[in-house]
Write an enzyme that holds these catalytic residues in place. Sequence first.
Site, PDB file in Angstrom:
ATOM      1  N   ASP A 138      29.408  36.001 -13.445  1.00 42.88           N
ATOM      2  CA  ASP A 138      30.103  37.235 -13.807  1.00 42.88           C
ATOM      3  C   ASP A 138      29.196  38.234 -14.526  1.00 42.88           C
ATOM      4  O   ASP A 138      29.534  38.759 -15.594  1.00 42.88           O
ATOM      5  CB  ASP A 138      31.334  36.911 -14.662  1.00 42.88           C
ATOM      6  CG  ASP A 138      32.398  36.175 -13.857  1.00 42.88           C
ATOM      7  OD1 ASP A 138      32.233  36.069 -12.621  1.00 42.88           O
ATOM      8  OD2 ASP A 138      33.380  35.704 -14.442  1.00 42.88           O
ATOM      9  N   GLY A 197      27.738  44.838  -4.000  1.00 44.94           N
ATOM     10  CA  GLY A 197      27.433  44.274  -5.310  1.00 44.94           C
ATOM     11  C   GLY A 197      26.712  42.954  -5.136  1.00 44.94           C
ATOM     12  O   GLY A 197      26.062  42.694  -4.117  1.00 44.94           O
ATOM     13  N   ALA A 198      26.867  42.093  -6.141  1.00 42.85           N
ATOM     14  CA  ALA A 198      26.149  40.820  -6.117  1.00 42.85           C
ATOM     15  C   ALA A 198      26.475  40.003  -4.876  1.00 42.85           C
ATOM     16  O   ALA A 198      25.580  39.530  -4.162  1.00 42.85           O
ATOM     17  CB  ALA A 198      26.487  40.022  -7.377  1.00 42.85           C
ATOM     18  N   ASN A 288      38.942  39.510  -4.306  1.00 42.40           N
ATOM     19  CA  ASN A 288      39.790  38.692  -5.168  1.00 42.40           C
ATOM     20  C   ASN A 288      40.431  39.552  -6.246  1.00 42.40           C
ATOM     21  O   ASN A 288      39.757  40.395  -6.820  1.00 42.40           O
ATOM     22  CB  ASN A 288      38.943  37.596  -5.833  1.00 42.40           C
ATOM     23  CG  ASN A 288      39.374  36.205  -5.408  1.00 42.40           C
ATOM     24  OD1 ASN A 288      40.545  35.985  -5.143  1.00 42.40           O
ATOM     25  ND2 ASN A 288      38.418  35.293  -5.339  1.00 42.40           N
ATOM     26  N   LYS A 783       5.959 -11.298   4.546  1.00 35.25           N
ATOM     27  CA  LYS A 783       7.342 -11.483   4.103  1.00 35.25           C
ATOM     28  C   LYS A 783       8.012 -10.164   3.740  1.00 35.25           C
ATOM     29  O   LYS A 783       9.203  -9.987   3.941  1.00 35.25           O
ATOM     30  CB  LYS A 783       7.408 -12.460   2.928  1.00 35.25           C
ATOM     31  CG  LYS A 783       6.820 -11.950   1.633  1.00 35.25           C
ATOM     32  CD  LYS A 783       6.950 -12.981   0.524  1.00 35.25           C
ATOM     33  CE  LYS A 783       6.423 -12.438  -0.792  1.00 35.25           C
ATOM     34  NZ  LYS A 783       5.037 -11.969  -0.742  1.00 35.25           N
ATOM     35  N   ARG A 858       8.712 -17.172  -8.459  1.00 38.99           N
ATOM     36  CA  ARG A 858       7.440 -17.783  -8.053  1.00 38.99           C
ATOM     37  C   ARG A 858       7.193 -19.101  -8.782  1.00 38.99           C
ATOM     38  O   ARG A 858       6.259 -19.812  -8.448  1.00 38.99           O
ATOM     39  CB  ARG A 858       6.284 -16.819  -8.331  1.00 38.99           C
ATOM     40  CG  ARG A 858       6.328 -15.555  -7.503  1.00 38.99           C
ATOM     41  CD  ARG A 858       5.166 -14.622  -7.839  1.00 38.99           C
ATOM     42  NE  ARG A 858       5.185 -14.241  -9.246  1.00 38.99           N
ATOM     43  CZ  ARG A 858       5.939 -13.260  -9.751  1.00 38.99           C
ATOM     44  NH1 ARG A 858       6.729 -12.579  -8.951  1.00 38.99           N
ATOM     45  NH2 ARG A 858       5.916 -12.979 -11.036  1.00 38.99           N
ATOM     46  N   ARG A 895      -8.785  -4.698   6.157  1.00 36.49           N
ATOM     47  CA  ARG A 895      -8.073  -3.458   5.807  1.00 36.49           C
ATOM     48  C   ARG A 895      -9.005  -2.466   5.121  1.00 36.49           C
ATOM     49  O   ARG A 895      -9.850  -2.841   4.310  1.00 36.49           O
ATOM     50  CB  ARG A 895      -6.878  -3.756   4.890  1.00 36.49           C
ATOM     51  CG  ARG A 895      -5.788  -4.541   5.574  1.00 36.49           C
ATOM     52  CD  ARG A 895      -4.498  -4.524   4.803  1.00 36.49           C
ATOM     53  NE  ARG A 895      -4.602  -5.021   3.452  1.00 36.49           N
ATOM     54  CZ  ARG A 895      -3.613  -5.599   2.792  1.00 36.49           C
ATOM     55  NH1 ARG A 895      -2.445  -5.764   3.386  1.00 36.49           N
ATOM     56  NH2 ARG A 895      -3.767  -6.015   1.554  1.00 36.49           N
ATOM     57  N   ARG A 927     -10.596  -1.815  -0.261  1.00 30.57           N
ATOM     58  CA  ARG A 927     -10.065  -1.868  -1.614  1.00 30.57           C
ATOM     59  C   ARG A 927     -10.571  -3.131  -2.313  1.00 30.57           C
ATOM     60  O   ARG A 927     -10.754  -4.177  -1.674  1.00 30.57           O
ATOM     61  CB  ARG A 927      -8.539  -1.860  -1.572  1.00 30.57           C
ATOM     62  CG  ARG A 927      -7.974  -0.575  -0.986  1.00 30.57           C
ATOM     63  CD  ARG A 927      -6.463  -0.554  -0.991  1.00 30.57           C
ATOM     64  NE  ARG A 927      -5.902  -1.610  -0.152  1.00 30.57           N
ATOM     65  CZ  ARG A 927      -4.596  -1.782   0.056  1.00 30.57           C
ATOM     66  NH1 ARG A 927      -3.741  -0.971  -0.534  1.00 30.57           N
ATOM     67  NH2 ARG A 927      -4.159  -2.745   0.820  1.00 30.57           N
ATOM     68  N   ARG A 938      -6.195 -15.493  -4.821  1.00 31.38           N
ATOM     69  CA  ARG A 938      -4.755 -15.232  -4.891  1.00 31.38           C
ATOM     70  C   ARG A 938      -3.984 -16.296  -4.121  1.00 31.38           C
ATOM     71  O   ARG A 938      -2.900 -16.733  -4.530  1.00 31.38           O
ATOM     72  CB  ARG A 938      -4.433 -13.844  -4.336  1.00 31.38           C
ATOM     73  CG  ARG A 938      -4.894 -12.709  -5.263  1.00 31.38           C
ATOM     74  CD  ARG A 938      -4.912 -11.374  -4.558  1.00 31.38           C
ATOM     75  NE  ARG A 938      -3.604 -10.968  -4.079  1.00 31.38           N
ATOM     76  CZ  ARG A 938      -3.409 -10.034  -3.151  1.00 31.38           C
ATOM     77  NH1 ARG A 938      -4.455  -9.410  -2.605  1.00 31.38           N
ATOM     78  NH2 ARG A 938      -2.194  -9.708  -2.775  1.00 31.38           N
TER      79      ARG A 938
END
Length: 982
Positions: A138, A197-198, A288, A783, A858, A895, A927, A938
């Site tokens: 407004d 207007g707006a 409105n 997995k 684990r 990889r 990596r 691992r």
Amino acid sequence: MPEAKKFSEALDYHSRGRPGKVEMRSTKPTATQHDLSLAYTPGVAEPCLEIHSKPELAFTYTNRGNLVAVVSNGTAVLGLGSIGPLAGKPVMEGKGVLFKRFADIDVFDIEVDAHDPADVVRFCEMLEPTVGGINLEDIKAPECFEIEEALKERLRIPVFHDDQHGTAIIAAAGFLNALEITERDITKTRVVMCGAGAAGIACAKFFVELGVDKENLVLCDSKGVIYQGRTDGMNPYKAAFASATDARTLAEAMVGADAFVGVSVAGAVTPEMAQSMADQPIIFALANPNPEIPYPEARKARPDAIVATGRSDFPNQVNNVLGFPFIFRGALDVRASGITEGMKVAAARALAELTKEPVSDVVLDAYQLEHLSFGPDYIIPKPFDPRVLWFVAPTVAMTATEEGVAARPLVDVESYQEELKARFQASYGLMHTVTVKARQLPRRVVYPHAADDRMIRAARRVADEKIATPILIAPPADIERLAGEMEVPLDGIEIIDIREQESNRARYAKALFDVRRRKGMTLDDACRAVLNPDMYAVMMVKEGEAEALMGGLTTYYAETIRPALQVLPLEPGRTIVSAVYIMIVGGQPYFFADCAVNITPTAEQLAEIALSTAATALRKFDVRPRVAMISYSNFGSARGEEPDRIREAVRICRQKAPELPLDGEMHADTAVVGELLQKRHPFNVLGRDANILVFPNLTAANATYKLLHRLGGAEVIGPVLTGFSKSVHVLQRDASVGDIVNLTAIAVLDAQRKGGAAAEVDRVVGEVHHHRILLLGPPAGGKGTQATRLAVELHIPHIASGDLLRVAVAEETPLGQRAKRFMDAGELVPDELVIKMLAERLDQPDAKRGFILDGFPRTIAQAEALDEVLGFDGLEVVAVIDVPADEIVQRVAGRRSCRKGHIFNVASKPPQEEGICDVCGEPLVQRPDDTEEVVRNRLEVYEEQTTPLIEYYEQRGLVRRVNGLGKADEVYPRVAAVLERV
């Protein structure tokens, strides 16, 4: 004598009780001094310091992420003009109510006494640390344009001027559908807009953004057409839409126009202007509270027109509430830095698409409509359509993500939609599982006394959603008349007129006489009894010509259940029938029993009720039961017949189901407040708050569920009857269409189990999801890939402890922050924290339907902790993917990755240019974690930890070995096959 002031409902609404429409409530306990010391000093210092060191933690420790400021200076209050900030406050409060009602967004309404746009801008800038977004409201044009543009440049939170964009987005959604209905090409459609207007400027910009050719758009204001060369009453925003046209008045511009969009003043358009438009004109008179041309006048002048207004008493209401709550919901949930044009377009298109979906019964009930479908009188969703939330918010969030303005990008749109449904319709999350199971093996469900509009609409939904084959017992003429009035097709729905079923009546009467002849019933009595729709339906179920019965709605409970009690035997092991109500409170389900059948159950009957309710929670809703036996006595604190009876019931339950978490007797508040239970009675066997409450008598149970529903606003599902050998259920007389559909799905599930179909249902892979699977395998053994695919196939979550940990750390949750301290110190995150994260994840609705754990636990210690979390239902299978160490080394050591994270395996699929990423051209390197030495180390650790773990699960018969050699697509069928042997 002064004239008495006329009563005003609006003034009474705003002044009655606590003045105004909003209040602030605390979301944390404040009952004790300790609570207050945490809420304020000294406890508040800790989050303050955390936010000081990392500002984004404000989203974790405060409500900023769900808080919007509605800011206005009162210079253009809806339909009232420049009445000032104070007089505009009721409107801004109302805006806050809408935000909360439709999207659960909290609002500070802030009215500022500032006419200089620079002052408003500076004020909003100073608000940025407080709120997650700003809704400008407004503020008159052209100042509103300056303010919004400046704020969008300076702030990193969403800023949205609803008077501009809200109207534009909703009108655009309707416009797109009107174009489709009238078969118009948007690029060739001539549009006249009245009002600069707006809202008018924003509509013009947005329609061009959607595809309207700017050459085909004429913008008018109070002085007429905005044409090239005009100087009177102009500003840069109007000038951008100056047309090369000879038309100078609105009437001249509308001649031959395809569409009119008005955001100006009442009476601006005459019937003659409407008559001058092209065939099948689109007339959006949105002023409105009174439109440019009243709806009846527009339709009278142009019966072929598609007409929309801003009014709720006519079709096609363009209401901004369809936009701003849901746009902000999506923007806040991904922490968008702004609201882009793309997000607005996405919102409009989502609304347009929703209109083409079948209209929900919630909407029909809210607007007291019998029928509504896409067409000239329905081109925009109704404001009370709950689906707007999960159509618009995810679309906005995904667009923000794609455009790079989301700090928390949306990854899974479907999951976000489900989250919104479960959050805003608490019963949805609970019923989704039931409905999916029901669809696997639909059953024939009979509905007596079915000549009711709710029953017919529910039957249509049940048939369309393939939950069941509905059978309606009622005179066909009555059903056809009601269905015709509502425009509900009856295909796929059976209708039975008892009066025309002579052979069936005779057969049923003989079968009834055989059952009741030693209970004082004669054959003549039986012939008369089967004329009652309730008895006829029971006999259909008894004779196997329907598998489930759904009674009630227009009859009293006792009348409906009595025929079933007279005819149908109970389940083996049951001595009574009992009823369960599922109460959804704060998004959590609670099962109340017995609320409808047994007045003062004995100890044996209470035990029977408790065990059957626990089975209902687990079998039908996948909720792990924790049962509290309710009394006025708290673990022996009071004497009396009732506590004695309940203690005996507890003893019986423990003898029959020692593994079931059940305790009592206890007070109701002790049962539902876990902290209270643990603090006062640490010896209890529940360990936390109960979710099943078994009451000592019918008065307590019935009164509690009704008060919780009426005064506490709890959602109710039920009653669910247990104990019959067949599926029989009774609706409440005030049940809605949604209630009937929900209870029908429960009845079908009940019929599946009682018909021996439950095992068959649980074997259907792809939809039913009860599987609780642990996938074990060596690092890089595949997995994770297999878990993801299996989870997608089964529609259950893939839960990896590493992912949970990363998300918790990234989102700065309390557990994540604790974990990060260990990680920063180079230490392992303690099992205690990981288990807590896992427990929270497994307690979410989707995980209650089943889950796949990837690589956790684990160790045996972790496995024992997991067993405690899973409790009553535990793991179902442990699939061990076996891959030799040499194969793992070969996979991993080959990889290579680039700086941007693209990964290649140079051994199996080398890049086009050696050492260079095909995707981005960056160098590829190995990596550090992928060297052969690291990988073998691992694998040794894995072998050392996992061998005793597998033995632990083998002792329980859970382990299934899977050959993990080969490509992913070759391994997957072997993984999926383990389910067939469960």
